[in-house]
Write a protein that holds these residues in place. Structure first.
Motif, PDB file in Angstrom:
ATOM      1  N   UNK A 118      -4.040   1.112   0.458  1.00 21.48           N
ATOM      2  CA  UNK A 118      -4.196   0.700  -0.935  1.00 21.48           C
ATOM      3  C   UNK A 118      -4.863   1.772  -1.789  1.00 21.48           C
ATOM      4  N   UNK A 119      -4.118   2.211  -2.768  1.00 23.54           N
ATOM      5  CA  UNK A 119      -4.653   3.185  -3.709  1.00 23.54           C
ATOM      6  C   UNK A 119      -4.675   2.603  -5.114  1.00 23.54           C
ATOM      7  N   UNK A 120      -4.663   1.281  -5.173  1.00 26.69           N
ATOM      8  CA  UNK A 120      -4.974   0.603  -6.418  1.00 26.69           C
ATOM      9  C   UNK A 120      -3.836   0.393  -7.398  1.00 26.69           C
ATOM     10  N   UNK A 121      -2.600   0.588  -6.982  1.00 31.17           N
ATOM     11  CA  UNK A 121      -1.483   0.284  -7.904  1.00 31.17           C
ATOM     12  C   UNK A 121      -0.409  -0.474  -7.141  1.00 31.17           C
ATOM     13  N   UNK A 122      -0.838  -1.574  -6.538  1.00 34.72           N
ATOM     14  CA  UNK A 122       0.007  -2.344  -5.618  1.00 34.72           C
ATOM     15  C   UNK A 122       1.325  -2.786  -6.258  1.00 34.72           C
ATOM     16  N   UNK A 123       1.302  -3.133  -7.555  1.00 35.89           N
ATOM     17  CA  UNK A 123       2.510  -3.645  -8.208  1.00 35.89           C
ATOM     18  C   UNK A 123       3.600  -2.589  -8.296  1.00 35.89           C
ATOM     19  N   UNK A 124       3.224  -1.325  -8.102  1.00 36.63           N
ATOM     20  CA  UNK A 124       4.187  -0.227  -8.238  1.00 36.63           C
ATOM     21  C   UNK A 124       4.665   0.295  -6.886  1.00 36.63           C
ATOM     22  N   UNK A 125       4.351  -0.425  -5.819  1.00 38.02           N
ATOM     23  CA  UNK A 125       4.681   0.035  -4.485  1.00 38.02           C
ATOM     24  C   UNK A 125       6.166   0.003  -4.184  1.00 38.02           C
ATOM     25  N   UNK A 126       6.560   0.690  -3.132  1.00 43.23           N
ATOM     26  CA  UNK A 126       5.683   1.540  -2.314  1.00 43.23           C
ATOM     27  C   UNK A 126       5.286   2.831  -3.045  1.00 43.23           C
ATOM     28  N   UNK A 127       4.078   3.254  -2.740  1.00 38.84           N
ATOM     29  CA  UNK A 127       3.468   4.350  -3.489  1.00 38.84           C
ATOM     30  C   UNK A 127       3.037   5.464  -2.533  1.00 38.84           C
ATOM     31  N   UNK A 128       3.151   6.708  -3.014  1.00 34.87           N
ATOM     32  CA  UNK A 128       2.459   7.803  -2.325  1.00 34.87           C
ATOM     33  C   UNK A 128       1.843   8.697  -3.396  1.00 34.87           C
ATOM     34  N   UNK A 129       0.763   9.369  -3.016  1.00 41.23           N
ATOM     35  CA  UNK A 129       0.097  10.289  -3.928  1.00 41.23           C
ATOM     36  C   UNK A 129       0.171  11.673  -3.308  1.00 41.23           C
ATOM     37  N   UNK A 130       0.640  12.626  -4.104  1.00 43.60           N
ATOM     38  CA  UNK A 130       0.627  14.021  -3.647  1.00 43.60           C
ATOM     39  C   UNK A 130      -0.332  14.760  -4.565  1.00 43.60           C
ATOM     40  N   UNK A 131      -1.406  15.271  -3.967  1.00 43.63           N
ATOM     41  CA  UNK A 131      -2.519  15.842  -4.738  1.00 43.63           C
ATOM     42  C   UNK A 131      -2.998  14.765  -5.719  1.00 43.63           C
ATOM     43  N   UNK A 132      -2.797  14.957  -7.020  1.00 42.29           N
ATOM     44  CA  UNK A 132      -3.196  13.896  -7.962  1.00 42.29           C
ATOM     45  C   UNK A 132      -2.001  13.219  -8.616  1.00 42.29           C
ATOM     46  N   UNK A 133      -0.806  13.461  -8.102  1.00 44.01           N
ATOM     47  CA  UNK A 133       0.402  12.873  -8.701  1.00 44.01           C
ATOM     48  C   UNK A 133       0.757  11.570  -7.991  1.00 44.01           C
ATOM     49  N   UNK A 134       0.884  10.494  -8.754  1.00 44.02           N
ATOM     50  CA  UNK A 134       1.295   9.215  -8.185  1.00 44.02           C
ATOM     51  C   UNK A 134       2.815   9.112  -8.246  1.00 44.02           C
ATOM     52  N   UNK A 135       3.427   8.787  -7.112  1.00 41.36           N
ATOM     53  CA  UNK A 135       4.868   8.548  -7.059  1.00 41.36           C
ATOM     54  C   UNK A 135       5.056   7.084  -6.680  1.00 41.36           C
ATOM     55  N   UNK A 136       5.720   6.339  -7.550  1.00 39.62           N
ATOM     56  CA  UNK A 136       5.767   4.880  -7.406  1.00 39.62           C
ATOM     57  C   UNK A 136       7.197   4.385  -7.205  1.00 39.62           C
ATOM     58  N   UNK A 137       7.271   3.125  -6.753  1.00 41.66           N
ATOM     59  CA  UNK A 137       8.569   2.465  -6.513  1.00 41.66           C
ATOM     60  C   UNK A 137       9.520   3.393  -5.748  1.00 41.66           C
ATOM     61  N   UNK A 138       9.004   3.923  -4.665  1.00 38.69           N
ATOM     62  CA  UNK A 138       9.743   4.924  -3.892  1.00 38.69           C
ATOM     63  C   UNK A 138      10.865   4.310  -3.074  1.00 38.69           C
ATOM     64  N   UNK A 139      11.868   5.136  -2.814  1.00 41.39           N
ATOM     65  CA  UNK A 139      12.894   4.791  -1.829  1.00 41.39           C
ATOM     66  C   UNK A 139      12.954   5.946  -0.832  1.00 41.39           C
TER      67      UNK A 139
END
Ligand code: FES
Length: 151
Positions: A118-139
């Motif tokens: 959990x990195x605090x943006x559950x509604x946008x999952x699945x999520x990964x963070x690269x450095x400080x960039x949030x990548x959301x709703x991934x496939x």
């Protein structure tokens, strides 16, 4: 290898301050990109903090690294919300693309992969963070293109 001079300069910034250890360790990590064993020994000796205490702190805070890390840190969220939205398949795609498992660093020191909860943006999952960039709703299909943006 950590130079004693650089480590000493960082230690001297915090001499006499209370509650400084985490910030000191973060500064060491910023300097060397990880926390070398020599730096921990130096902190222990100079500030008379037991080694066991320093290692406990470093182990507790996932942001602190006892091994060299890549230029880019990928954090794949496997918290509950991301898990049910396909987080494990995202991690598989990252691992397969890079040829390493979570907790490892690529041979060229470009990427380190971590699993986080959990990195605090559950509604946008699945999520990964690269450095400080949030990548959301991934496939899984989109992972290769995202990783290709980092050099
Ligand atoms: S569970 Fe992934 S951001 Fe919360």
């Amino acid at each position: 290898m950590a130079s004693d001079k650089r480590v000493d300069e960082i230690i001297d910034r915090y001499k006499g301050e209370e509650g400084f250890l985490i910030q000191l360790l973060l500064d060491i990590q910023n300097e060397f990109n990880w926390i070398p064993k020599e730096a921990i020994l130096r902190i222990s000796t100079r500030l008379q903090i037991p080694l066991s205490h320093i290692y406990r702190v470093v182990s507790f805070y996932k942001v602190l690294n006892l091994k060299p890390i890549g230029r880019h840190v990928i954090q794949v969220c496997l918290g509950t919300a991301c898990h049910v939205r396909g987080g494990p398949r995202i991690l598989d795609a990252v691992e397969n693309t890079l040829g390493i498992k979570a907790g490892m660093t690529t041979g060229d020191m470009k990427f380190t992969v971590k699993r986080v909860n959990c990195i605090g943006c559950c509604a946008l999952g699945p999520v990964m963070v690269i450095d400080n960039d949030y990548h959301c709703k991934l496939t899984p299909a989109g992972i290769k293109d995202i990783l290709a943006r980092y050099d």
